[in-house]
Design a protein around this motif. Structure first.
Motif, short mmCIF file in Angstrom:
data_model
loop_
_atom_site.label_atom_id
_atom_site.label_comp_id
_atom_site.label_asym_id
_atom_site.label_seq_id
_atom_site.Cartn_x
_atom_site.Cartn_y
_atom_site.Cartn_z
N THR A 21 0.88 -1.17 0.00
CA THR A 21 0.00 0.00 0.00
C THR A 21 0.91 1.21 0.00
N LEU A 22 0.88 1.96 -1.08
CA LEU A 22 1.73 3.14 -1.21
C LEU A 22 0.94 4.38 -0.83
N VAL A 23 1.50 5.16 0.06
CA VAL A 23 0.87 6.41 0.50
C VAL A 23 1.85 7.52 0.15
N THR A 24 1.46 8.39 -0.74
CA THR A 24 2.34 9.48 -1.17
C THR A 24 1.65 10.82 -0.99
N ARG A 25 2.46 11.85 -0.87
CA ARG A 25 1.96 13.22 -0.83
C ARG A 25 2.95 14.10 -1.58
N THR A 26 2.43 15.05 -2.31
CA THR A 26 3.30 16.03 -2.96
C THR A 26 3.68 17.10 -1.94
N SER A 27 4.64 17.93 -2.30
CA SER A 27 5.06 18.99 -1.38
C SER A 27 3.96 20.01 -1.14
N THR A 28 3.03 20.14 -2.08
CA THR A 28 1.90 21.05 -1.85
C THR A 28 0.85 20.41 -0.94
N GLU A 29 0.81 19.08 -0.90
CA GLU A 29 -0.14 18.39 -0.04
C GLU A 29 0.37 18.23 1.39
N LEU A 30 1.69 18.10 1.54
CA LEU A 30 2.28 17.94 2.87
C LEU A 30 3.63 18.65 2.91
N ASP A 31 3.70 19.68 3.74
CA ASP A 31 4.93 20.46 3.91
C ASP A 31 5.79 19.77 4.95
N LEU A 32 6.89 19.15 4.52
CA LEU A 32 7.74 18.39 5.44
C LEU A 32 8.49 19.27 6.43
N THR A 33 8.46 20.58 6.23
CA THR A 33 9.08 21.49 7.19
C THR A 33 8.10 21.89 8.30
N ASP A 34 6.85 21.46 8.18
CA ASP A 34 5.81 21.76 9.17
C ASP A 34 5.64 20.54 10.08
N GLN A 35 6.28 20.59 11.25
CA GLN A 35 6.30 19.45 12.16
C GLN A 35 4.90 19.01 12.57
N THR A 36 4.02 19.94 12.79
CA THR A 36 2.65 19.61 13.19
C THR A 36 1.92 18.86 12.09
N ALA A 37 2.09 19.33 10.86
CA ALA A 37 1.44 18.66 9.72
C ALA A 37 1.99 17.25 9.51
N VAL A 38 3.29 17.09 9.66
CA VAL A 38 3.91 15.77 9.49
C VAL A 38 3.45 14.83 10.60
N ARG A 39 3.42 15.32 11.83
CA ARG A 39 2.97 14.49 12.95
C ARG A 39 1.52 14.05 12.73
N SER A 40 0.67 14.94 12.30
CA SER A 40 -0.73 14.62 12.04
C SER A 40 -0.85 13.58 10.92
N PHE A 41 -0.08 13.77 9.86
CA PHE A 41 -0.07 12.82 8.74
C PHE A 41 0.35 11.43 9.22
N MET A 42 1.44 11.37 9.99
CA MET A 42 1.95 10.07 10.46
C MET A 42 0.95 9.39 11.40
#
Length: 68
Positions: A21-42
């Motif tokens: 199962t591949l889960v991908t996001r583009t940089s516009t969908e998930l900003d890897l410099t935004d710790q809160t967004a990454v934590r929520s995604f994970m």
């Protein structure tokens, strides 16, 4: 470039019948410099493995000018 190659390889394995199962996001969908967004995604996706191949690409000139 590298991330695209990795993704194509995994998609080929998936199409060949591997249970992936591949889960991908583009940089516009998930900003890897935004710790809160990454934590929520994970927390919402809970991946078994993570392959991070994000990079700033600038070609040979940029690599020579900014080697680090």
């Amino acid at each position: 470039m590298v991330g695209g190659a990795i993704l194509r390889k995994l998609e080929k394995r998936q199409a060949g019948g591997e249970d992936l199962t591949l889960v991908t996001r583009t940089s516009t969908e998930l900003d890897l410099t935004d710790q809160t967004a990454v934590r929520s995604f994970m927390q919402s996706e809970r991946p078994d493995q993570v392959i991070l191949a994000a990079a700033k690409v600038g070609g040979i000139h940029a690599n020579n000018s900014y080697p680090a």
